[in-house]
Scaffold this motif. Structure first.
Motif, PDB file in Angstrom:
ATOM      1  N   MET A 121       0.835  -1.194   0.000  1.00  0.00           N
ATOM      2  CA  MET A 121       0.000   0.000   0.000  1.00  0.00           C
ATOM      3  C   MET A 121       0.877   1.253   0.000  1.00  0.00           C
ATOM      4  N   LYS A 122       0.374   2.305  -0.571  1.00  0.00           N
ATOM      5  CA  LYS A 122       1.122   3.557  -0.663  1.00  0.00           C
ATOM      6  C   LYS A 122       0.581   4.572   0.338  1.00  0.00           C
ATOM      7  N   GLY A 123       1.371   5.598   0.572  1.00  0.00           N
ATOM      8  CA  GLY A 123       0.934   6.704   1.419  1.00  0.00           C
ATOM      9  C   GLY A 123       0.575   6.293   2.830  1.00  0.00           C
ATOM     10  N   ILE A 124       1.359   5.414   3.439  1.00  0.00           N
ATOM     11  CA  ILE A 124       1.069   4.950   4.798  1.00  0.00           C
ATOM     12  C   ILE A 124       1.453   6.033   5.814  1.00  0.00           C
ATOM     13  N   ILE A 125       0.476   6.433   6.633  1.00  0.00           N
ATOM     14  CA  ILE A 125       0.737   7.463   7.647  1.00  0.00           C
ATOM     15  C   ILE A 125       0.567   6.929   9.071  1.00  0.00           C
ATOM     16  N   PHE A 126       0.133   5.666   9.188  1.00  0.00           N
ATOM     17  CA  PHE A 126      -0.018   5.068  10.518  1.00  0.00           C
ATOM     18  C   PHE A 126      -0.022   3.552  10.381  1.00  0.00           C
ATOM     19  N   THR A 127       0.691   2.884  11.279  1.00  0.00           N
ATOM     20  CA  THR A 127       0.652   1.426  11.378  1.00  0.00           C
ATOM     21  C   THR A 127       0.395   1.057  12.825  1.00  0.00           C
ATOM     22  N   GLY A 128      -0.535   0.123  13.054  1.00  0.00           N
ATOM     23  CA  GLY A 128      -0.903  -0.249  14.404  1.00  0.00           C
ATOM     24  C   GLY A 128       0.203  -0.971  15.143  1.00  0.00           C
ATOM     25  N   ARG A 129       0.192  -0.847  16.463  1.00  0.00           N
ATOM     26  CA  ARG A 129       1.126  -1.583  17.313  1.00  0.00           C
ATOM     27  C   ARG A 129       0.775  -3.066  17.281  1.00  0.00           C
ATOM     28  N   PRO A 130       1.630  -3.921  17.840  1.00  0.00           N
ATOM     29  CA  PRO A 130       1.342  -5.366  17.845  1.00  0.00           C
ATOM     30  C   PRO A 130      -0.029  -5.690  18.451  1.00  0.00           C
ATOM     31  N   ILE A 131      -0.588  -6.795  18.036  1.00  0.00           N
ATOM     32  CA  ILE A 131      -1.925  -7.218  18.461  1.00  0.00           C
ATOM     33  C   ILE A 131      -2.024  -7.256  19.988  1.00  0.00           C
ATOM     34  N   ALA A 132      -3.066  -6.602  20.510  1.00  0.00           N
ATOM     35  CA  ALA A 132      -3.244  -6.520  21.966  1.00  0.00           C
ATOM     36  C   ALA A 132      -4.689  -6.791  22.363  1.00  0.00           C
ATOM     37  N   ASP A 133      -5.493  -7.262  21.412  1.00  0.00           N
ATOM     38  CA  ASP A 133      -6.885  -7.625  21.688  1.00  0.00           C
ATOM     39  C   ASP A 133      -7.096  -9.034  21.154  1.00  0.00           C
ATOM     40  N   ALA A 134      -6.668 -10.005  21.954  1.00  0.00           N
ATOM     41  CA  ALA A 134      -6.716 -11.404  21.528  1.00  0.00           C
ATOM     42  C   ALA A 134      -8.148 -11.898  21.363  1.00  0.00           C
ATOM     43  N   GLN A 135      -9.067 -11.355  22.139  1.00  0.00           N
ATOM     44  CA  GLN A 135     -10.458 -11.803  22.085  1.00  0.00           C
ATOM     45  C   GLN A 135     -11.068 -11.496  20.718  1.00  0.00           C
ATOM     46  N   THR A 136     -10.883 -10.265  20.243  1.00  0.00           N
ATOM     47  CA  THR A 136     -11.395  -9.904  18.921  1.00  0.00           C
ATOM     48  C   THR A 136     -10.649 -10.667  17.833  1.00  0.00           C
ATOM     49  N   PHE A 137      -9.345 -10.751  17.960  1.00  0.00           N
ATOM     50  CA  PHE A 137      -8.521 -11.428  16.962  1.00  0.00           C
ATOM     51  C   PHE A 137      -8.987 -12.871  16.748  1.00  0.00           C
ATOM     52  N   ALA A 138      -9.350 -13.553  17.819  1.00  0.00           N
ATOM     53  CA  ALA A 138      -9.762 -14.960  17.728  1.00  0.00           C
ATOM     54  C   ALA A 138     -11.063 -15.140  16.952  1.00  0.00           C
ATOM     55  N   LEU A 139     -11.864 -14.089  16.848  1.00  0.00           N
ATOM     56  CA  LEU A 139     -13.152 -14.176  16.159  1.00  0.00           C
ATOM     57  C   LEU A 139     -13.044 -13.922  14.652  1.00  0.00           C
ATOM     58  N   LEU A 140     -11.872 -13.520  14.184  1.00  0.00           N
ATOM     59  CA  LEU A 140     -11.701 -13.107  12.796  1.00  0.00           C
ATOM     60  C   LEU A 140     -11.420 -14.296  11.885  1.00  0.00           C
ATOM     61  N   PRO A 141     -11.808 -14.186  10.607  1.00  0.00           N
ATOM     62  CA  PRO A 141     -11.446 -15.234   9.651  1.00  0.00           C
ATOM     63  C   PRO A 141      -9.938 -15.292   9.464  1.00  0.00           C
ATOM     64  N   ALA A 142      -9.441 -16.449   9.049  1.00  0.00           N
ATOM     65  CA  ALA A 142      -7.998 -16.690   8.973  1.00  0.00           C
ATOM     66  C   ALA A 142      -7.282 -15.682   8.090  1.00  0.00           C
TER      67      ALA A 142
END
Length: 201
Positions: free
Chosen positions: A1-22
């Motif tokens: 992707m181009k024009g990146i102005i922000f990247t998130g910190r490492p994953i810190a919400d395991a509960q939401t992450f576990a609900l996501l598709p692979a």
């Protein structure tokens, strides 16, 4: 992707992450959300802070989109948004577009992988970035945590030149859009409306 102005910190919400598709988990492992195209696309991450970047808050928080918009289902994942606060949702493997002014939903007829491919190839069209480009041509700049406010709203008949553009904090802009939707959702097409000065946010 181009024009990146922000990247998130490492994953810190395991509960939401576990609900996501692979496939979304794989993307977020590589980068836990991102603001790209100079604010044209914001993909949320699994984190409690900053609140504007939190996928968990957007999906199941106090102001989750399914709680505000009749067309959104609790299982729809609001994984991203465009520069003005329209939402991209995952329903199963399909990417849907939510117009946050009117509450209308459109099936983009792509999956997550092809959504990203289309954005990479045709960002201006895929992300509806014309308002952002016009804002930039006027010397404006979106910062991480901001969305572009458009007044009068796009769903109100007006000339493009007459619309005012200004940056607002993400949560303030989304609150305004939710309030606008709640007030106009029962109106017929072509019905006249009156906006108070407060509604220009």
């Amino acid at each position: 992707m181009k024009g990146i102005i922000f990247t998130g910190r490492p994953i810190a919400d395991a509960q939401t992450f576990a609900l996501l598709p692979a496939y979304l988990q794989d993307f977020l492992r590589a980068q836990n959300g991102v603001v790209a195209y100079f604010g044209g696309l914001h993909i949320r991450g699994c984190c409690p802070t900053p609140a504007w970047h939190s996928l968990g808050a957007a999906w199941n928080g106090e102001f989750a989109f399914w709680k505000l918009y009749e067309s959104v289902q609790p299982t729809d994942i609001p994984f991203a948004q465009d520069c003005v606060g329209n939402q991209f949702l995952l329903r199963g493997d399909a990417v849907l577009f939510l117009d946050t002014e009117t509450g209308e939903i459109a099936d983009l007829e792509v999956d997550f992988k092809h959504f990203l491919f289309g954005v990479e190839k045709f960002p201006l069209d895929a992300l509806g970035m014309e308002p952002l480009r016009r804002f930039q041509q006027l010397g404006g700049k979106l910062e991480p945590g901001q969305l572009l406010s458009i007044y009068p709203p796009v769903c109100i008949q007006s000339t493009t030149e007459a619309r005012q553009l200004k940056p607002l904090p993400v949560l303030e802009r989304l609150t305004y859009l939710g309030d606008l939707y709640a007030q106009i959702k029962g109106l017929a097409d072509g019905q006249r409306v009156h906006f108070s000065p407060k509604a220009s946010r």
